[in-house]
Each structure stands twice: as C-alpha cells, then as structure tokens.
Motif scaffolding. Structure first.
Motif, PDB file in Angstrom:
ATOM      1  N   VAL A 261       0.831  -1.203   0.000  1.00 12.55           N
ATOM      2  CA  VAL A 261       0.000   0.000   0.000  1.00 12.55           C
ATOM      3  C   VAL A 261       0.871   1.259   0.000  1.00 12.55           C
ATOM      4  CG1 VAL A 261      -1.731   1.313   1.280  1.00 12.55           C
ATOM      5  CG2 VAL A 261      -1.927  -1.166   1.118  1.00 12.55           C
ATOM      6  N   SER A 262       1.955   1.257   0.759  1.00 15.03           N
ATOM      7  CA  SER A 262       2.863   2.409   0.789  1.00 15.03           C
ATOM      8  C   SER A 262       3.439   2.676  -0.594  1.00 15.03           C
ATOM      9  CB  SER A 262       3.996   2.164   1.781  1.00 15.03           C
ATOM     10  OG  SER A 262       3.500   2.027   3.092  1.00 15.03           O
ATOM     11  N   ARG A 263       3.800   1.621  -1.267  1.00 14.42           N
ATOM     12  CA  ARG A 263       4.362   1.775  -2.619  1.00 14.42           C
ATOM     13  C   ARG A 263       3.320   2.365  -3.573  1.00 14.42           C
ATOM     14  NH1 ARG A 263       6.692  -3.348  -5.874  1.00 14.42           N
ATOM     15  NH2 ARG A 263       4.475  -3.859  -5.756  1.00 14.42           N
ATOM     16  N   GLU A 264       2.050   1.910  -3.476  1.00 11.42           N
ATOM     17  CA  GLU A 264       0.990   2.451  -4.332  1.00 11.42           C
ATOM     18  C   GLU A 264       0.821   3.956  -4.081  1.00 11.42           C
ATOM     19  OE1 GLU A 264      -0.540   1.134  -6.699  1.00 11.42           O
ATOM     20  OE2 GLU A 264      -0.760  -1.014  -6.427  1.00 11.42           O
ATOM     21  N   SER A 282      11.874   0.890  -9.592  1.00  7.31           N
ATOM     22  CA  SER A 282      12.837   0.027  -8.895  1.00  7.31           C
ATOM     23  C   SER A 282      13.421   0.736  -7.679  1.00  7.31           C
ATOM     24  CB  SER A 282      13.948  -0.376  -9.868  1.00  7.31           C
ATOM     25  OG  SER A 282      14.947  -1.103  -9.203  1.00  7.31           O
ATOM     26  N   ILE A 283      13.734   2.014  -7.827  1.00  7.98           N
ATOM     27  CA  ILE A 283      14.329   2.774  -6.726  1.00  7.98           C
ATOM     28  C   ILE A 283      13.352   2.881  -5.554  1.00  7.98           C
ATOM     29  CG2 ILE A 283      15.160   5.058  -6.038  1.00  7.98           C
ATOM     30  CD1 ILE A 283      16.155   5.392  -8.955  1.00  7.98           C
ATOM     31  N   VAL A 284      12.099   3.256  -5.853  1.00  5.59           N
ATOM     32  CA  VAL A 284      11.097   3.405  -4.796  1.00  5.59           C
ATOM     33  C   VAL A 284      10.820   2.070  -4.116  1.00  5.59           C
ATOM     34  CG1 VAL A 284       8.665   3.902  -4.364  1.00  5.59           C
ATOM     35  CG2 VAL A 284      10.006   5.433  -5.804  1.00  5.59           C
ATOM     36  N   THR A 285      10.741   0.999  -4.885  1.00  3.36           N
ATOM     37  CA  THR A 285      10.470  -0.324  -4.316  1.00  3.36           C
ATOM     38  C   THR A 285      11.558  -0.716  -3.321  1.00  3.36           C
ATOM     39  OG1 THR A 285       9.275  -1.037  -6.289  1.00  3.36           O
ATOM     40  CG2 THR A 285      10.138  -2.762  -4.853  1.00  3.36           C
ATOM     41  N   LYS A 286      12.821  -0.455  -3.684  1.00  6.59           N
ATOM     42  CA  LYS A 286      13.931  -0.768  -2.762  1.00  6.59           C
ATOM     43  C   LYS A 286      13.795   0.022  -1.465  1.00  6.59           C
ATOM     44  CE  LYS A 286      17.578  -2.104  -6.009  1.00  6.59           C
ATOM     45  NZ  LYS A 286      18.925  -1.772  -6.545  1.00  6.59           N
ATOM     46  N   ALA A 287      13.483   1.311  -1.595  1.00 11.29           N
ATOM     47  CA  ALA A 287      13.386   2.158  -0.399  1.00 11.29           C
ATOM     48  C   ALA A 287      12.236   1.729   0.501  1.00 11.29           C
ATOM     49  CB  ALA A 287      13.218   3.617  -0.827  1.00 11.29           C
ATOM     50  N   VAL A 288      11.076   1.427  -0.084  1.00 10.60           N
ATOM     51  CA  VAL A 288       9.909   1.036   0.720  1.00 10.60           C
ATOM     52  C   VAL A 288      10.157  -0.304   1.404  1.00 10.60           C
ATOM     53  CG1 VAL A 288       7.452   0.449   0.636  1.00 10.60           C
ATOM     54  CG2 VAL A 288       8.308   2.340  -0.735  1.00 10.60           C
ATOM     55  N   LYS A 289      10.795  -1.235   0.716  1.00  8.03           N
ATOM     56  CA  LYS A 289      11.077  -2.536   1.327  1.00  8.03           C
ATOM     57  C   LYS A 289      12.041  -2.388   2.504  1.00  8.03           C
ATOM     58  CE  LYS A 289      10.115  -5.657  -2.524  1.00  8.03           C
ATOM     59  NZ  LYS A 289      10.678  -6.641  -3.485  1.00  8.03           N
TER      60      LYS A 289
END
Length: 541
Positions: A261-264, A282-289
C-alpha cells in the motif's frame, strides 16, 4: 390487457406451428430466388429459443394483447395524442394500429366474456411479463422480501434484502452494487437508504464520505437518532492527535501488505508508471522494502531511505543516484501539504479512532480537496494529489475493517468513487477491494457519476446497478451494453428525461426495469438528501 392461459403442450404446439409457417415462407421465397428478409429469420431463431426453453422448463404461458384507449375534449387534440402514442411506442419497436375496423373489433373484445376478435397482435409471454404488465417495466424486480425500495412504473413494489448476494441464493453472486447518475438525480438518496437499511439489518457498515456530506450537510448525527451510539463518525483532520493515522504501517499488522500500500501511495504522488518508469519504480520499491524491515517502520521514512541508497556503495547504479535524490525532494514537498500529515506525520496518538464495536461507521476527512471530475490529472494541484493519495490509504483502512468481522455481514461503501478510476494505481486498489470483498462475502457499494468511470474489465463484478438520469451518449451506450438491452429499448430518449428519483435498475437476478426509489419516512428523506441546491431553495421558501 386481454390474457388467456395455455399449458406447456398448447404453447409448444402453437410455437412450432408459427415456426413452421415462417420456415415455409422462407423456403417458398428461396425457391423463386428471393430472400425472405432478416425479420423472418430472426422470427425463426426467436421461436427456436422459446421452444427450447419451454421444453426444458415445462412452464405454461399466456397469450396477451393490449388495447390503448385515447380520449380528448376535441378532435384535433385527440389525433395529436394518438400520433404521440404511436410515435412513443414506435421508438420501443412496438407498432400500434388504429384503423376503424380494428377499433370496432377492439370495442367488441372489451365486452365481458367476449372472445378474441383482434388476433393480429397477440404476444406469447411468460408469467413475469404478465405480473409486471405489457408496457413500462416488463419484469418483476427485486427480492422476494426485504425492505421496501420503491416501485415499478406499473406500481409493483420492489424489495431488497441486504446481503442476498453473499448468501448464494441469487442468480448473480456479484457483491458489488453501483449507483450512477448526474448530481440531483437521486443517486445519493438511493445509496444512503441502502446503506442505512444494511446497518438496520445487522450488517457492520463502513462508509467513506470524502466530502463530509453526511455530517456537515445532512446532519446524520442530529436526524438519525434511532441509530443511537451505533452511528460513529470518524474524522481525520490536520490536528496533532490525527498525525500518522493513515500511515499504512499503522493500518496493517502484515508488513508485506503495508509495503504494498505504501508503494501504491508513493507511486501516485510521484506519478510513477511501472511500465514507463521502470528505473524510478525500482528505486522506490527498494526504499519502501527497506522501511518495512525497520523495527518501527513508517511511510515517512521512505524519503530518508531514498537518500541512504544514494550514499551506500553498490546500492544503486551511478546514473540512478540523482534520480533517487530528486524523488526524495519531491516527496518531501508533498509532505509539507497540511493534509499529508495524516499519512506522513509522526504518530502522536497510538489509539486507533475506529471503534470496531459500532454498527455504522462513517469515515470523513476534514478539508479534503478532491479534484473535480472534469479536471484533467495534469492540472491537479498539490492538495488535489495529496487528497487522492489519502483515499488510497482510506481504502487500505477499509480492507482492514473487512477482515475484522469475517463471521458477520460487512458492508463497505465509497462515495465519489470515480476518483479511484482516474489512474492505474486507484484501479488496482478498487480491484483489490473487490477481491477482498468477494473472498469474505462482503458487499461493496460504489457511488460514482458514470458507469463508464468503472473500467470495462471490472464491470463484470457488478451485481446490482441503479442508473439515474444522464444525458451523455457514451454513458447511455455503456448502460445499454451493461444491462444487455436491445437497441429498441429507447434509452437514448428515456435517460436524459428521467425524473429525479427514477432509475434504470438491475437486480441480482439480472432483471432490468424502471424503478422509482421511494423513502416514506420524512426524516429519512431529509437525512438522505445530499443536494445543496434543494436545501438552499427550501430555506428560502
């Protein structure tokens, strides 16, 4: 109306004879090298379908015909009314005849106990057509019992049973109900009534009211006193005690769901498209994870993780590092918008304001600045974008609510639902809510301006639909296709002229007809009316 019953065998004999006559006509013309025409072949196909159904169901039917009586004070007006009537039904594909010979035979046929004298226009119909009359609404609508929802054009009462789709007893087990129509057409009135009745029937209800109409305009807290303490308004404001209340990592105990949900939300704020912006994605996904792996995660730490990625060796390719810094800066700008504190603010109060013991919960966000439907997404202000992002978080809130009562009927309702369908991220969230509701047998109610707001790929999940007045040709075509009505249904003439409170209604048995939504209690009518114009006019009288 003149009707005579015929059992299944009588019905089959007549149908087969008519089919045989049509086939003989076609064969005779073919022998002379002529085409019988599409109407003959359509008649043969229609007869075959009815014969197959009667052979399977063994149900009797009725022979029915109709006589219209037209009166007036003078001859000129009489002829005008006759011509208007003929034109009206011609638009529905029904030809009316008014020759003097037919009029005389019709008069004789109206005498009590008389036989049929007019045999040219007899229709073979089933019991539904008889009970709902030959014209107007041609089928029974609604459920066998439930609360009183309204009446058809023929005056037949329509009842709705909350949760019927979830019981598996209806033809359609689709749990989504949609309300569409122009402002002032009666859409909100019908939706508010259905949601209220669901709560009275024992369902747990969560209503998203993004414009705060139910409390600020309709005064539910003052007028729906019969709900007592079961009516619970949950307001999200810019006050310190509400900071961080819509942080996905607060809403979800499951870290994977909070990350998703945060990524969305961040994708939407940064206008990232997964297919077209693979590097940013890809950058945002790494940061959120990475935030999801913290001991005390929060979506407000995503910008910090974006900057940490830049400073760590081998965390990002060299050409992606300026991009990560830019994304962090943009995210920080959005956090300065006052309402963004609901998502990105530091949590000041660990208590969840949602009281799960209440029967009827209304979610409201103070000063939510949703864009107008006519505003293109590229013209959204920062406040508009943050407001839509808040809707994403509230949807996550709803999914959590559904899971709290898996052994009870739970209803989620969303007003101004079109906001979710303006972008792919919103569509995915609604689709996820649909799937969650389907797995938990929880009805979902959507209020939106147009049926075509909802992607065609998702319309198959709609069970019940209330379509109120509209004058948009594309919308009327969408309604006609969705309700599987023929071109002769005359929707293009009917829908723009439909009075407030009237709608084209499709029930869970896929029966369609015009219904007048009726609310008999005066205090409920007043409480469910969200039309500001009507209220202002009433105050001036």
């Amino acid at each position: 109306l003149k009707m005579s019953y015929q059992d299944a065998d009588q019905r089959l004999r007549k149908l087969r004879r008519k089919k045989s006559n049509l086939e003989d006509q076609a064969n005779h013309l073919n022998a002379f090298g002529e085409d019988a025409g599409s109407n003959v072949y359509q008649g043969i196909s229609h007869a075959e379908n009815i014969i197959a159904n009667v052979e399977k169901e063994r149900e009797g039917g009725y022979l029915m015909s109709a006589i219209f009586s037209v009166s007036s004070s003078d001859r000129d007006e009489l002829m005008q009314r006759v011509n208007d009537l003929i034109d009206e039904y011609a638009g529905m594909g029904i030809t009316l005849q008014n020759t003097y010979g037919l009029q005389l035979r019709s008069l004789l046929e109206c005498l009590p106990g008389s036989r049929r004298y007019v045999t040219e226009f007899i229709q073979d119909v089933d019991i539904n057509a008889v009970t709902a009359s030959f014209f107007g609404n041609r089928q029974e609508l609604g459920d066998e019992y439930g609360y009183y929802a309204g009446r058809t054009l023929s005056g037949t009462a329509v009842y709705v049973l909350p949760g019927l789709a979830a019981s598996g007893a209806a033809l359609t087990q689709s749990l989504v109900t949609v309300y569409t129509g122009k402002t002032g057409s009666g859409k909100s009135m019908a939706a508010n009534r259905d949601i209220y009745e669901a709560a009275l029937s024992g369902a747990k209800v969560l209503l998203l009211d993004p414009k705060s109409e139910r409390k600020d305009i309709c005064k539910w807290d003052e007028k729906l006193t019969e709900l007592g303490s079961e009516l619970n308004f949950i307001s999200f404001s810019t006050k310190d005690e509400d900071a961080g209340k819509l942080d996905p990592f607060l809403l979800f105990d499951n870290r994977a769901e909070a990350v998703e949900v945060s990524r969305e939300i961040i994708y939407y704020l940064l206008n990232i498209n997964i297919r077209n912006d693979s590097a940013k994605s890809s950058i945002v996904t790494k940061a959120v994870k990475r935030v999801g792996q913290l001991a005390e995660p929060s979506i407000r730490f995503v910008k910090d993780e974006l900057r940490h990625l830049v400073n760590e060796n081998d965390a990002l390719p060299e050409d992606h590092r300026p991009m990560a810094l830019e994304l962090a800066s943009i995210l920080e700008e959005f956090e300065d918008v006052s309402l963004a504190r609901l998502i990105f603010g530091k949590r000041m109060n660990d208590e969840n304001v949602l009281n799960y013991a209440n029967q009827f919960n209304v979610l409201q966000v103070d000063n939510l600045q949703l864009p107008k439907k006519s505003t293109p997404p590229e013209e959204y202000t920062e406040a508009n974008i943050v407001s839509v992002a808040i809707l994403f978080s509230l949807t996550a809130y709803m999914m959590k609510f559904l899971r709290m009562f898996q052994n009870e009927l739970t209803v989620v309702a969303i007003d101004e639902a079109w906001n979710f369908f303006q972008n792919p991220a919103g569509e995915r969230l609604i689709d996820r809510l649909f799937r969650e509701g389907r797995s938990l047998f929880s009805p979902i109610y959507l209020m939106t301006q147009n049926l075509m707001d909802i992607p065609s790929s998702m319309r198959g999940q709609i069970g019940t639909a209330y379509c109120f007045r509209t004058d948009i040709p594309e919308e009327i075509e969408t309604i006609q296709e969705f309700m599987k009505l023929e071109d002769s249904a005359g929707l293009e003439d009917m829908m723009p002229k439909m009075q407030s409170g009237y709608c084209l209604y499709r029930d869970l048995h896929q029966r369609t007809g015009v219904m007048q939504v009726r609310i008999l209690q005066e205090h409920l009518f007043d409480a469910f009316d969200t039309s500001i114009d009507v209220r202002e006019l009433a105050s001036q009288v």
